[in-house]
Every structure is written in structure tokens, then in C-alpha cells.
Design an enzyme around this catalytic site. Sequence first.
Site, PDB file in Angstrom:
ATOM      1  N   SER A 112      -1.897 -30.661 -46.333  1.00  0.00           N
ATOM      2  CA  SER A 112      -2.565 -29.775 -47.304  1.00  0.00           C
ATOM      3  C   SER A 112      -2.469 -30.160 -48.825  1.00  0.00           C
ATOM      4  CB  SER A 112      -1.888 -28.312 -47.218  1.00  0.00           C
ATOM      5  OG  SER A 112      -2.407 -27.378 -48.234  1.00  0.00           O
ATOM      6  N   TYR A 135      -8.450 -29.276 -51.644  1.00  0.00           N
ATOM      7  CA  TYR A 135      -8.866 -28.427 -52.413  1.00  0.00           C
ATOM      8  C   TYR A 135      -9.205 -28.903 -53.679  1.00  0.00           C
ATOM      9  CZ  TYR A 135      -7.217 -24.633 -49.349  1.00  0.00           C
ATOM     10  OH  TYR A 135      -7.042 -23.380 -48.322  1.00  0.00           O
ATOM     11  N   THR A 161     -12.134 -28.242 -46.908  1.00  0.00           N
ATOM     12  CA  THR A 161     -11.888 -26.607 -46.571  1.00  0.00           C
ATOM     13  C   THR A 161     -12.915 -25.781 -47.578  1.00  0.00           C
ATOM     14  OG1 THR A 161      -9.539 -26.885 -46.163  1.00  0.00           O
ATOM     15  CG2 THR A 161     -10.220 -24.542 -46.306  1.00  0.00           C
ATOM     16  N   LYS A 258     -14.061 -27.991 -42.840  1.00  0.00           N
ATOM     17  CA  LYS A 258     -13.172 -27.086 -42.149  1.00  0.00           C
ATOM     18  C   LYS A 258     -13.463 -25.515 -42.677  1.00  0.00           C
ATOM     19  CE  LYS A 258      -8.246 -25.625 -41.566  1.00  0.00           C
ATOM     20  NZ  LYS A 258      -8.108 -24.766 -42.609  1.00  0.00           N
ATOM     21  N   HIS A 282      -9.373 -19.879 -40.946  1.00  0.00           N
ATOM     22  CA  HIS A 282      -8.285 -19.855 -41.823  1.00  0.00           C
ATOM     23  C   HIS A 282      -7.200 -19.121 -41.096  1.00  0.00           C
ATOM     24  CE1 HIS A 282      -7.657 -21.761 -45.938  1.00  0.00           C
ATOM     25  NE2 HIS A 282      -6.348 -21.458 -45.511  1.00  0.00           N
TER      26      HIS A 282
HETATM   27  C1  FMN Z   1       1.226 -20.424 -43.858  1.00  0.00           C
HETATM   28  C2  FMN Z   1      -0.159 -21.058 -44.114  1.00  0.00           C
HETATM   29  C3  FMN Z   1      -0.864 -21.865 -44.869  1.00  0.00           C
HETATM   30  C4  FMN Z   1      -2.132 -22.523 -44.790  1.00  0.00           C
HETATM   31  N1  FMN Z   1      -2.469 -23.307 -45.761  1.00  0.00           N
HETATM   32  C5  FMN Z   1      -3.702 -23.999 -45.653  1.00  0.00           C
HETATM   33  C6  FMN Z   1      -4.106 -24.862 -46.763  1.00  0.00           C
HETATM   34  O1  FMN Z   1      -3.393 -25.213 -47.492  1.00  0.00           O
HETATM   35  N2  FMN Z   1      -5.236 -25.384 -46.349  1.00  0.00           N
HETATM   36  C7  FMN Z   1      -5.977 -24.955 -45.367  1.00  0.00           C
HETATM   37  O2  FMN Z   1      -7.410 -25.672 -45.274  1.00  0.00           O
HETATM   38  N3  FMN Z   1      -5.761 -24.080 -44.546  1.00  0.00           N
HETATM   39  C8  FMN Z   1      -4.616 -23.634 -44.618  1.00  0.00           C
HETATM   40  N4  FMN Z   1      -4.063 -22.622 -43.628  1.00  0.00           N
HETATM   41  C9  FMN Z   1      -4.849 -22.484 -42.438  1.00  0.00           C
HETATM   42  C10 FMN Z   1      -4.618 -23.368 -41.462  1.00  0.00           C
HETATM   43  O3  FMN Z   1      -4.963 -24.714 -41.452  1.00  0.00           O
HETATM   44  C11 FMN Z   1      -5.515 -22.946 -39.991  1.00  0.00           C
HETATM   45  O4  FMN Z   1      -6.710 -22.893 -40.254  1.00  0.00           O
HETATM   46  C12 FMN Z   1      -5.258 -21.680 -39.440  1.00  0.00           C
HETATM   47  O5  FMN Z   1      -3.492 -21.617 -39.582  1.00  0.00           O
HETATM   48  C13 FMN Z   1      -5.264 -21.716 -37.754  1.00  0.00           C
HETATM   49  O6  FMN Z   1      -4.817 -20.256 -37.309  1.00  0.00           O
HETATM   50  P1  FMN Z   1      -3.743 -20.121 -36.754  1.00  0.00           P
HETATM   51  O7  FMN Z   1      -2.521 -20.055 -37.634  1.00  0.00           O
HETATM   52  O8  FMN Z   1      -4.041 -18.837 -35.943  1.00  0.00           O
HETATM   53  O9  FMN Z   1      -3.446 -21.347 -35.464  1.00  0.00           O
HETATM   54  C14 FMN Z   1      -2.749 -22.251 -43.706  1.00  0.00           C
HETATM   55  C15 FMN Z   1      -2.411 -21.403 -42.860  1.00  0.00           C
HETATM   56  C16 FMN Z   1      -0.867 -20.817 -42.627  1.00  0.00           C
HETATM   57  C17 FMN Z   1      -0.377 -20.062 -41.512  1.00  0.00           C
END
Ligand code: FMN
Length: 410
Positions: A112, A135, A161, A258, A282
Site C-alpha cells: 500500500s 493513492y 485503487t 482495484k 475494499h
Molecule cells: C487494515 C486494512 C487496510 C487496508 N488498506 C488498504 C490500502 O491502503 N489500499 C487499498 O487499496 N486497500 C486497502 N485495504 C483493502 C484491501 O486491499 C482489500 O481490498 C480488502 O481487505 C479485501 O477484503 P477482505 O479484508 O475481506 O479480504 C485495506 C484493508 C484492511 C483490512
Amino acid sequence: MSIVAAPRVVNIEDLRRLAKRRLPRVVFDYIDGGADGETTLRENCRAFEAIDFRPRSAVALSACDLHTRVLGTELALPFGLAPVGSSRLFWPLGEAMAARAAGEAGTVYTLSTLSGTRLEEVKAASRGPCWYQVYLCGGRDVALSAIARARAAGYSALVVTIDTPVAGLRERDVRNGTKELLTRNPWTMLPWLPELLAHPRWLASVLGDGGLMKFPNIVLPDGPMGYADVGAALEASVVCWDDLAWIREAWDGPVIIKGVHTADDARRAVDAGARAVVVSNHGGRQLDGVAATIRVLPEVVEAVGHEVDVLLDSGIRRGGDVVKALCLGAKAVLIGRAEAIGIGAAGHAGVARAIEILRADVMRTLKLLGCPSIAALDRSYVDAGALARASSGSRRDAVGRARQEADLPA
Ligand SMILES: Cc1cc2nc3c(=O)[nH]c(=O)nc-3n(C[C@H](O)[C@H](O)[C@H](O)COP(=O)(O)O)c2cc1C
């Protein structure tokens, strides 16, 4: 015996329990929580449960082939690690720990923009492919400099994203005093400090790792961006379709979009030059009330699956979920929370355990389905009609519940 080894940790929920014990509530809920009423967070998982398998029995398979190809690169597993911001708050150098575990398993790690570890250090920790998630925090020049660093460090794809024009309202974060803790003002922080002090092992690890991290891949004119500025920075630098033109110019490798929910946006992403799309909400952390990703996957696959790789994330907790997504046309899936709670439970060992749990699940599921390989999975192995029936059923239930709550006749 390691704290994350079987028989204590059999599934991802067991890892989640360990992470919950080790982390203060403010950190655990940041990982675990979703936006608003967390409807989409719950639906993401429920929708997988609503799909039935259609196995072919009496088939003997000694081992099934779990390899898949994404963007022309072979992955040993049909799942990779999603971008998870702030992983360094869960475990020292959390991003590097996760990247190392992914590389050892032969799969991809996505870093990320909002990470606490320098992108060069993360890439060096992995012997597998790594993607960099973009981002635009800090603006175009700041993003361009990170993109140039990502290229020099050897990242093989950019993940852009598009579902975060503003940070979702994660109500648990508000209740846990996340904002107050980020002020670094002892008086404002005071009511929330006992919770941190009640988790001395976590606290010692964070302090030993340099304390509250900054974002070393968002380098502003006065240095790395601080933690308290994330919400405003996301809102000030929304990724729009026009941005893809300069991003593609700056990056000669593949771009993955994404956060696609509809066939229309998938088409738009491909027309803008995306080589892959991730059907993602997300993990239910942004727009609450948006459909579970597995429900919209077929529409996206139908629209663009013949041109680009379609990936999916959100709601994957078991290997069976991975297999269902592949049956419905995903090339591979990404895991977010399963990765994050692995980091939070035990760093590298926790992520390695999460990956191994899902790998063994996928292998067993293929054998039980009588299917020799990931490449051979298709719709015939699931009752896709069950998805539509469950979809209308869950809408009926939701309307019924709303009627009951409003005391209206059915
Ligand atoms: C703690 C956390 C931080 C996340 N940070 C980002 C991020 O910085 N950028 C991003 O595109 N998605 C982020 N996501 C989303 C994840 O990339 C992903 O889309 C999502 O967690 C998938 O669903 P799941 O947690 O049910 O597997 C984050 C998810 C979590 C749980």
C-alpha cells in the site's frame, strides 16, 4: 510450538482470535471493522456461503495443480496478498514480514501507498513478485516520485485503487478514539491510553520499532507524511479516470484497477489501458450497502474477462471461497483481512500460517470436487443459480427486516 501452529490455529477465525488478544482494540478494530453499519462487510462473507458446490465424486487425485497466471506471471497459488495500509502498526516492519511470507509461498504481495515501511525494503524482503498500490496522497509529483522508486526497486505492476474518494466512516475507529490518539497530545490521548498499556507486548514492539510510524513512500517537501493527515490527503487527491493517462505514461509496466463494482466501470478501466481489474469493495470498508463482490463478479467477467485478467477480493476467509471465485471466472483472488490478522497475530509466522491454511483448504477442496487443477475449474463446479436465488432471498430478508423494524405490514 509456535503460537500459530495447528492444532491451536486451524482456520483464519482462530488467527483472528489471537490477533484480537495481542492487539489493542484501536488497532484490532481498524483491521476488523467496516464502514457504517458493516452490512457489506457481513454480506461479503455471507454471499460465499450461499454458493453450493457441484462435485464430481469417485475421482482419485494425488495432488492438484494450484498454479495460475496473472499478467503473464506464474503464481504458485491462486491467491495473493492485498494492499493493507499501516501494517507496521500491527507488527514491526509488518509490510516486509508479509511480503517475505508471500514470496516464500510463491505468490504476490501488494504494498500500500499508506505503508510504514520503505518500498525498497519491502521489495528486498520478498523473493516473489510485488505490486505497488497507488493513492495520490500529496499530489501528482509526490505519486510520480513513488512510482519511479517502485520501478527502480523492481515492482512488476501498479495497482490503482479507485474506490477511496474519501475515507469510509469506520464507526469503531471513531468510538475507539483513533483520531484522539493520533494527536500526540497527552491530554487528548489520556482517556485512550489505558487500552494501549493493557497490551504491553504490542506496545513494546511498536516502541522498539520507532513508535507511531510515518509514511515513507509519501514524501512531501517537508518529509514523509504524518499519520494524522491521511483522511484529508485522500480527499484532496481523488484518483479519477483522467489520471490514468499520466500514470500509464509514468509506468511502462501493467496497471491494475482495484475497486471495480460494475461492468461499466470494468469497461472503462480496460478502455483506459488497465491490464487487469480487481472486483473489490475494499472489504466493506468504503461504501456500505454496495453488493458483495462475488455477486458482481459474473457481470464483470462477462464484460471484460475475455480481454484482461479479472481478480476479486473482499470476504475471502476460507480456501473454499477462493475456489468459488475461480469457478465464477476470477483468475486469482487477493486476501486483505486474512493477511492483516496474520501480521497482527504473529508477524511473518502469522502471515505464513494464514497462507498455509488457505493453500491446504484450496488443495483439499479441489480433491473433494474431483478437479485436477485451478485451470480446470469452471462454472460447472458451482450452482451459480444458488447465487441468484440467495441474492433475491437476502434482498427479501432485508426488506422484511426493514418492514418489521418500521412496523409495516408485509
Ligand atoms: C487494515 C486494512 C487496510 C487496508 N488498506 C488498504 C490500502 O491502503 N489500499 C487499498 O487499496 N486497500 C486497502 N485495504 C483493502 C484491501 O486491499 C482489500 O481490498 C480488502 O481487505 C479485501 O477484503 P477482505 O479484508 O475481506 O479480504 C485495506 C484493508 C484492511 C483490512
